[in-house]
Scaffold this active site. Sequence first.
Site, PDB file in Angstrom:
ATOM      1  N   THR A 125       0.803  -1.229   0.000  1.00  0.00           N
ATOM      2  CA  THR A 125       0.000   0.000   0.000  1.00  0.00           C
ATOM      3  C   THR A 125       0.834   1.277   0.000  1.00  0.00           C
ATOM      4  O   THR A 125       1.927   1.327   0.598  1.00  0.00           O
ATOM      5  CB  THR A 125      -0.909   0.012   1.259  1.00  0.00           C
ATOM      6  OG1 THR A 125      -1.382   1.345   1.487  1.00  0.00           O
ATOM      7  CG2 THR A 125      -0.180  -0.434   2.512  1.00  0.00           C
ATOM      8  N   GLU A 127       0.199   3.637   1.788  1.00  0.00           N
ATOM      9  CA  GLU A 127       0.253   4.061   3.192  1.00  0.00           C
ATOM     10  C   GLU A 127       1.665   3.826   3.765  1.00  0.00           C
ATOM     11  O   GLU A 127       2.060   4.469   4.722  1.00  0.00           O
ATOM     12  CB  GLU A 127      -0.821   3.301   3.979  1.00  0.00           C
ATOM     13  CG  GLU A 127      -0.969   3.662   5.443  1.00  0.00           C
ATOM     14  CD  GLU A 127      -1.625   5.004   5.725  1.00  0.00           C
ATOM     15  OE1 GLU A 127      -2.233   5.607   4.816  1.00  0.00           O
ATOM     16  OE2 GLU A 127      -1.512   5.464   6.877  1.00  0.00           O
ATOM     17  N   TYR A 149      -1.174   0.332  10.990  1.00  0.00           N
ATOM     18  CA  TYR A 149      -1.515  -0.359   9.736  1.00  0.00           C
ATOM     19  C   TYR A 149      -0.334  -0.290   8.759  1.00  0.00           C
ATOM     20  O   TYR A 149       0.095  -1.301   8.202  1.00  0.00           O
ATOM     21  CB  TYR A 149      -2.757   0.306   9.120  1.00  0.00           C
ATOM     22  CG  TYR A 149      -3.033  -0.103   7.686  1.00  0.00           C
ATOM     23  CD1 TYR A 149      -3.773  -1.243   7.402  1.00  0.00           C
ATOM     24  CD2 TYR A 149      -2.549   0.651   6.612  1.00  0.00           C
ATOM     25  CE1 TYR A 149      -4.010  -1.626   6.082  1.00  0.00           C
ATOM     26  CE2 TYR A 149      -2.785   0.277   5.298  1.00  0.00           C
ATOM     27  CZ  TYR A 149      -3.514  -0.856   5.038  1.00  0.00           C
ATOM     28  OH  TYR A 149      -3.751  -1.226   3.738  1.00  0.00           O
ATOM     29  N   LYS A 153       2.164  -3.256   7.263  1.00  0.00           N
ATOM     30  CA  LYS A 153       2.233  -3.500   5.812  1.00  0.00           C
ATOM     31  C   LYS A 153       3.680  -3.415   5.296  1.00  0.00           C
ATOM     32  O   LYS A 153       4.028  -4.061   4.319  1.00  0.00           O
ATOM     33  CB  LYS A 153       1.339  -2.505   5.073  1.00  0.00           C
ATOM     34  CG  LYS A 153      -0.149  -2.849   5.147  1.00  0.00           C
ATOM     35  CD  LYS A 153      -0.506  -3.988   4.188  1.00  0.00           C
ATOM     36  CE  LYS A 153      -1.998  -4.260   4.148  1.00  0.00           C
ATOM     37  NZ  LYS A 153      -2.363  -5.307   3.184  1.00  0.00           N
TER      38      LYS A 153
END
Length: 338
Positions: A125, A127, A149, A153
Amino acid sequence: MKRALITGATGQDGAYLARLLLAKGYDVTGAIRRNSQPEMVRLEKLGIARELRTVDFDLSEPNNITRLIRGNAFDEVYNLAAQSFVGSSWEQPVYVADVNGVGVVRLLDAIRTYTPQTRFYQASTSEMFGLVRVLPQDEQTPFHPRSPYGVAKVYGHHITVNYRESFGLHASSGILFNHESPLRGTEFVTRKITVGLARFARGDHAAVELGNLNAKRDWGFAGDYVEGMWRMLQQESADDYVLATGVTTSIREFAGFAAEALGLDLEWSGADETEQAVDRRSGKVAVRVNPAFYRPAEVDLLVGNAAKARARLGWEPKVDVRALAAMMARADYDECGQ
Ligand code: NAP
Ligand code: G4F
């Protein structure tokens, strides 16, 4: 007939990917988390709920993963399962680390042990870029995640690269920028906006309450992005790819696009916590800021460079952000009317 496993098959991307693979003639197994009630709504909306076989599955359960991989010779495994809502990852950081991070190596290690020929896709991601210092972001941009999160990841991404380099697995990591659709969860900002404004346009004049309106995201359509995932696994060698549109848009602008598609006319005023948008036609407040939705640490700006995916995979996003907002807003407007 190729055999594919999709973890997270009940999610937004899982549903679109299952539809794509079924259309290509794959035998598709959807790995589904055991809940009190199976969450099949998205697969039902796409009319494919009965076309894939399903197995109970949880990324935090190693025995379950081992049995599933050992007992099946999948050609392709797409690991889409995750606790994907960034906002709640501060509330469940340990669980998020286990599912989004360690869960990836549970799956990879079972593949390495029992079916090393299986091709693997990891749902990484944008992110992970977090506090960005480079514009736009590509496969070489350093990571600086801003949420539990994102941190989890980053582990999932690196362990995918590591298993490729250590054991020669065909394991690819897709670094995908935000992608949305009418199947997006209603907790994510785009769908929260389109559901809220669709209700507003239908006469329910409750304002949509949002957090940081200044954050900017590179938004594409999920249907385009699952095509990119599939293309990654059709390459001779595994690699990492950014999928993005290259256009970044603020939350405020996205709300404007959705409002426009619904025939609303927003006038913004105020700043920070007092900012709001009044619909000129009804004279009612349609959007207001509620600081309860601010995050402990924010990702202010994401914009991706998908040149590598364009050159090597022939991948292009087809839906721009304005069309995406309109697609989602109209779908929600129709759903509200039913
Ligand atoms: P989503 O709609 O939230 O779907 C997530 C899926 O994961 C759901 O099927 C969920 O099952 C499942 N899941 C959650 N915890 C699990 C567990 N412990 N074991 C097994 N399954 C579990 O997310 P999405 O938007 O489709 O995203 C798919 C993947 O891409 C995620 O890994 C996400 O982090 C990543 N990603 C998404 C975007 C984006 O913009 N959409 C961008 C980059 C990366 P339930 O139905 O039971 O909850
Ligand atoms: O829609 P969001 O919750 O998505 P976010 O945090 O960018 O994460 C999504 O995209 C990632 C890819 O970059 C995925 F990996 C991840 O799984 C997920 O799919 O929030 C977007 C932005 C944030 O800056 C947030 O602070 O919108 C801002 N925002 C403002 N008001 C809000 C709200 N977000 C939500 N969810 N709700 C609000 O009321």
